[in-house]
Scaffold this motif. Structure first.
Motif, PDB file in Angstrom:
ATOM      1  N   ASP A 140       0.444   4.310  -2.636  1.00  0.00           N
ATOM      2  CA  ASP A 140       0.182   5.684  -2.161  1.00  0.00           C
ATOM      3  C   ASP A 140       1.280   6.622  -2.639  1.00  0.00           C
ATOM      4  N   TRP A 141       2.496   6.132  -2.578  1.00  0.00           N
ATOM      5  CA  TRP A 141       3.647   6.946  -2.991  1.00  0.00           C
ATOM      6  C   TRP A 141       3.544   7.277  -4.483  1.00  0.00           C
ATOM      7  N   GLN A 192       0.831  -1.205   0.000  1.00  0.00           N
ATOM      8  CA  GLN A 192       0.000   0.000   0.000  1.00  0.00           C
ATOM      9  C   GLN A 192       0.873   1.266   0.000  1.00  0.00           C
ATOM     10  N   ARG A 193       1.983   1.239   0.750  1.00  0.00           N
ATOM     11  CA  ARG A 193       2.803   2.463   0.822  1.00  0.00           C
ATOM     12  C   ARG A 193       3.405   2.802  -0.541  1.00  0.00           C
ATOM     13  N   GLN A 194       3.648   1.758  -1.347  1.00  0.00           N
ATOM     14  CA  GLN A 194       4.204   2.023  -2.679  1.00  0.00           C
ATOM     15  C   GLN A 194       3.136   2.602  -3.618  1.00  0.00           C
ATOM     16  N   ASP A 242      11.821  -0.140  -1.546  1.00  0.00           N
ATOM     17  CA  ASP A 242      10.481   0.255  -2.014  1.00  0.00           C
ATOM     18  C   ASP A 242      10.541   0.949  -3.361  1.00  0.00           C
ATOM     19  N   HIS A 289       8.033  10.556   5.048  1.00  0.00           N
ATOM     20  CA  HIS A 289       7.417   9.700   4.028  1.00  0.00           C
ATOM     21  C   HIS A 289       8.387   9.104   3.017  1.00  0.00           C
ATOM     22  N   GLU A 290       9.633   9.580   3.037  1.00  0.00           N
ATOM     23  CA  GLU A 290      10.624   8.946   2.153  1.00  0.00           C
ATOM     24  C   GLU A 290      12.021   9.194   2.713  1.00  0.00           C
ATOM     25  N   GLN A 309       5.476   4.036   7.434  1.00  0.00           N
ATOM     26  CA  GLN A 309       4.803   4.494   6.212  1.00  0.00           C
ATOM     27  C   GLN A 309       5.800   5.043   5.182  1.00  0.00           C
ATOM     28  N   VAL A 336       8.646   5.358   2.380  1.00  0.00           N
ATOM     29  CA  VAL A 336       9.278   4.500   1.371  1.00  0.00           C
ATOM     30  C   VAL A 336      10.787   4.722   1.451  1.00  0.00           C
TER      31      VAL A 336
END
Ligand code: FUL
Length: 480
Positions: A52-53, A48-50, A235, A193-194, A225, A227
């Motif tokens: 969303d990213w 999911q995080r990928q 990710d 977030h990254e 969460q 990436v």
């Protein structure tokens, strides 16, 4: 009497409502129902995080650090901290400009290769604390992360593994040092977030075995969460060049064991691997100018060049990470902001009017239940609704007919990547004066594929799926 009538009326209305909503239910298809008819056996699926990213599409990179003041791209780690003094620094000026451009996240170079830290790290003196900025009481990581939060953008950071200042570099103690810095950034600045793990290292750098597994598990522990970017993910992977251009073929899959961080086969990164065992999306990083850091003599890219980059990054199943470097004041230069906004306006202008919305859509076949897989889902704007051909079918097509001729210059196609990346080969045909003609051939689609069309009047358009890893699951066809 009146009362009974009243009750009867209510009863009739109520039954009508139930029937009506029942009918409506017939037409819709929940994501669970949809998923129950889509076989994903043998396919690699994204986290999911990928997803969303990737949906962010367009994010900002900010190279701002000691190099901005010493006017170099790669500092050697010996510049005096007193040189760092952005007297007009304003994180909100950056973030507001990025937000207006539609960018969804900011990635800041908290430490570049020269080792200077934009936050007061406890583990080295080579930081902003020993600079004149705010008399040593400043923390640029804090100001940028807070400005992001305030304006609703996500925040990420770049922490260079290669460190030309730190004396422990080249020994195992450096891994501990690096992890200490990483922990500071992961625990003191809210949500991240990254995290960007750059593989670059100069030819004369000391040998150093980075403990990437240790770094990455620290990110997972503190910021699940977020990436993680490197040449091989886990990710998000580097796209293999600094031009922001993904391969025409671009799989979000790779075999990570084939890649050495800092020493990867760039073509492999550029196109991914149809047989890869891991989902690792391509990130396309590029600077708005000819350099990563601000220099007065850098060349700014034109809107045309930036549009070309957009269409070959976002339009080739990648994410565009565009660097916009602040100057010595600590502000984004006005000319850069203007260029950024002119580019963003151009993208908006092109991609805001979808000419396919009213087309009549006729697929070669539709999977049962039709309410879940109707061809009309391709021209609604939802990411989750899909068209799929009959169960198990790969070779398939969809025809769009227009009530009056249209002259699109671009086609956008999208798979619903929640079900993996499937399409391996496709073609686009257009119908003009009753004659079909093939105008594009392509390999991968993925999250988004944009291709040029001739821009001449057409009556119809057909997408043909010729080969795929599994029966295709498409979410969108749009024409601009
Ligand atoms: C490279 C670095 O060497 C450049 O300076 C820049 O940070 C770029 C994004 O990554 O590997």
């Amino acid at each position: 009497m009146m009362k009974i009538l009243h009750i009867q009326t209510i009863a009739v209305l109520f039954t009508g409502l139930i029937l009506f909503s029942g009918c409506k239910k017939e037409q819709t298809c929940s994501e669970n129902t949809q998923a129950s008819y889509i076989d994903t056996t043998g396919l690699v699926l994204p986290d999911q995080r990928q997803v969303d990213w990737q949906k962010m599409e367009f994010t900002a990179f900010v190279h701002f650090n000691m190099n901005t003041f010493t006017d170099v791209e790669w500092g050697e780690g010996d510049a005096d901290p007193s040189q760092f003094n952005p007297t007009g620094f304003d994180a909100e000026q950056w973030v507001k400009a990025f937000k207006k451009a539609g960018m969804k996240m900011v990635i800041l170079t908290a430490k570049h290769h020269d080792g200077f830290c934009l936050w007061p790290s406890e583990y080295t003196d080579y930081t902003i604390e020993n600079s004149p900025y705010k008399n040593g009481n400043g923390d640029i990581v804090k100001e940028v992360s807070e400005a992001c939060r305030k304006h609703g953008l996500k925040f990420g950071f770049y922490l260079s593994p290669w460190d030309r200042h730190e004396s422990s570099y080249g020994t195992d103690r450096y891994n501990k040092f690096y992890k200490n810095q990483l922990r500071e950034l992961l625990t003191n600045y809210g949500r991240v977030h990254e995290v960007w793990f750059d593989g670059a290292k100069g030819p004369n750098a000391k040998d150093m075995e980075y403990d990437f597994q240790g770094y990455w598990s620290m990110v997972r522990n503190h910021q699940p969460q977020a990436v993680i970017f490197s040449d091989k993910g886990p990710d998000v992977r580097w796209i293999g060049n600094e031009d922001g251009i993904a391969g025409k073929t671009n799989w979000s899959l790779m075999d990570t064991s084939k890649v050495d961080v800092g020493n990867a086969d760039r073509d492999y990164l550029n196109s991914g691997d149809p047989n890869g065992s891991r989902w690792v999306v391509g990130e396309c990083d590029v600077s708005i100018s000819s350099d990563w850091f601000y220099h007065t003599d850098s060349r700014l890219k034109t809107v045309k060049e930036l549009l070309n980059i957009y269409e070959k990054s976002v339009g080739r199943n990648g994410l565009l990470l565009l660097n916009v470097p602040p100057d010595q004041r600590g502000l984004l230069p006005e000319a850069y902001v203007e260029r950024l906004h002119a580019f963003a306006d151009t993208v908006d202008e092109i991609y805001s009017k979808d000419l396919a919305l009213d087309a009549e859509v006729t697929p070669s076949g539709v999977r049962t239940p039709e309410r879940c897989f109707s061809g009309s889902h391709l021209t609604d704007t939802s990411f989750s609704t899909v068209w799929a051909p009959e169960q198990g079918t790969v070779k398939s097509s969809v025809e769009l007919a227009f009530s009056k001729p249209i002259a699109p210059k671009r086609i956008l196609i999208r798979e619903n990547i929640n079900y993996g990346q499937r399409v391996k080969q496709f073609a686009v045909d257009v119908r003009r004066n009753g004659q079909w003609e093939t105008v594009q051939n392509g390999t991968t689609i993925g999250y988004k594929r944009i291709m040029k069309l001739p821009g001449k009047d057409i009556e119809g358009l057909r997408l043909r799926i010729e080969d795929a890893k599994a029966s295709p699951v498409l979410s969108r066809i749009a024409l601009y």
